[in-house]
Design a protein around this motif. Structure first.
Motif, mmCIF file in Angstrom:
data_model
loop_
_atom_site.group_PDB
_atom_site.id
_atom_site.type_symbol
_atom_site.label_atom_id
_atom_site.label_comp_id
_atom_site.label_asym_id
_atom_site.label_seq_id
_atom_site.Cartn_x
_atom_site.Cartn_y
_atom_site.Cartn_z
ATOM 1 N N HIS A 67 0.964 -1.046 -0.042
ATOM 2 C CA HIS A 67 -0.049 -0.106 0.047
ATOM 3 C C HIS A 67 0.893 1.333 0.125
ATOM 4 O O HIS A 67 0.482 2.284 -0.764
ATOM 5 C CB HIS A 67 -1.019 -0.074 1.262
ATOM 6 N N LYS A 68 1.895 1.202 0.922
ATOM 7 C CA LYS A 68 2.838 2.351 0.946
ATOM 8 C C LYS A 68 3.579 2.477 -0.240
ATOM 9 O O LYS A 68 3.796 3.797 -0.873
ATOM 10 C CB LYS A 68 3.795 2.114 2.186
ATOM 11 N N TYR A 69 4.013 1.620 -1.022
ATOM 12 C CA TYR A 69 4.664 1.535 -2.409
ATOM 13 C C TYR A 69 3.834 2.133 -3.362
ATOM 14 O O TYR A 69 4.357 3.156 -4.193
ATOM 15 C CB TYR A 69 5.075 0.122 -2.877
ATOM 16 N N LEU A 70 2.426 1.631 -3.361
ATOM 17 C CA LEU A 70 1.713 2.163 -4.493
ATOM 18 C C LEU A 70 1.241 3.736 -4.217
ATOM 19 O O LEU A 70 0.914 4.369 -5.195
ATOM 20 C CB LEU A 70 0.366 1.272 -4.633
ATOM 21 N N LYS A 71 1.149 4.057 -2.867
ATOM 22 C CA LYS A 71 0.853 5.661 -2.687
ATOM 23 C C LYS A 71 2.160 6.502 -3.087
ATOM 24 O O LYS A 71 1.519 7.381 -3.558
ATOM 25 C CB LYS A 71 0.555 5.445 -1.163
ATOM 26 N N LEU A 72 3.274 5.854 -2.787
ATOM 27 C CA LEU A 72 4.328 6.513 -3.354
ATOM 28 C C LEU A 72 4.362 6.621 -4.983
ATOM 29 O O LEU A 72 4.748 7.686 -5.486
ATOM 30 C CB LEU A 72 5.598 5.682 -2.772
ATOM 31 N N CYS A 73 4.075 5.776 -5.585
ATOM 32 C CA CYS A 73 3.893 5.739 -7.063
ATOM 33 C C CYS A 73 2.995 6.817 -7.459
ATOM 34 O O CYS A 73 3.110 7.603 -8.448
ATOM 35 C CB CYS A 73 3.600 4.440 -7.667
ATOM 36 N N CYS A 74 1.794 6.894 -6.869
ATOM 37 C CA CYS A 74 0.693 7.802 -7.156
ATOM 38 C C CYS A 74 1.385 9.141 -6.860
ATOM 39 O O CYS A 74 1.130 10.191 -7.663
ATOM 40 C CB CYS A 74 -0.556 7.580 -6.460
ATOM 41 N N THR A 75 2.028 9.376 -5.615
ATOM 42 C CA THR A 75 2.411 10.848 -5.388
ATOM 43 C C THR A 75 3.364 11.298 -6.458
ATOM 44 O O THR A 75 3.343 12.345 -6.761
ATOM 45 C CB THR A 75 3.172 10.564 -4.092
ATOM 46 N N GLU A 76 4.171 10.417 -7.155
ATOM 47 C CA GLU A 76 5.460 10.826 -7.674
ATOM 48 C C GLU A 76 4.560 11.317 -9.056
ATOM 49 O O GLU A 76 4.919 12.291 -9.802
ATOM 50 C CB GLU A 76 6.585 9.632 -8.186
ATOM 51 N N GLU A 77 3.509 10.508 -9.543
ATOM 52 C CA GLU A 77 2.940 10.741 -10.803
ATOM 53 C C GLU A 77 2.043 12.057 -10.596
ATOM 54 O O GLU A 77 1.926 12.686 -11.397
ATOM 55 C CB GLU A 77 1.923 9.653 -11.015
ATOM 56 N N GLU A 78 1.546 12.319 -9.110
ATOM 57 C CA GLU A 78 0.918 13.489 -9.092
ATOM 58 C C GLU A 78 1.748 15.003 -9.025
ATOM 59 O O GLU A 78 1.490 15.847 -9.558
ATOM 60 C CB GLU A 78 0.303 13.426 -7.679
ATOM 61 N N ILE A 79 2.948 14.468 -8.601
ATOM 62 C CA ILE A 79 3.949 15.682 -8.641
ATOM 63 C C ILE A 79 3.969 16.117 -10.022
ATOM 64 O O ILE A 79 4.180 17.327 -10.441
ATOM 65 C CB ILE A 79 5.231 15.104 -8.150
#
Length: 87
Positions: A67-79
């Motif tokens: 879950h943390k990894y997927l949130k991190l991936c989404c965060t990078e995409e959002e940036i």
């Protein structure tokens, strides 16, 4: 996507049949799988003695890490998207 799913199912059938023949268990065909209208009709998993709670992917620590990894991936995409909007 449908093609990948059907290939995965065909692969699972092949692997299942290989193991089933070793223990004199009935095999299944693609046609039988397609004829099932509900997943609960599929007895493939009913005969399994595998305790999925012991699998690595079922452990809470692995779930939380995923879950943390997927949130991190989404965060990078959002940036990336926000940097585009700022310009």
């Amino acid at each position: 996507m449908v093609y990948r799913c059907s290939e995965a199912i065909r692969s699972a059938i092949t692997q299942y049949n290989a193991q089933a023949t070793l223990i004199n268990h009935p095999t299944i065909t693609w046609k039988e799988i397609v004829e099932y209208s509900f997943l609960d009709e599929l007895d493939l998993l009913h005969n399994s003695h595998l305790n999925i709670s012991e699998c690595d992917w079922a452990k809470l620590t692995h779930l939380e890490a995923t879950h943390k990894y997927l949130k991190l991936c989404c965060t990078e995409e959002e940036i990336i998207h926000l940097n585009i909007k700022v310009c």
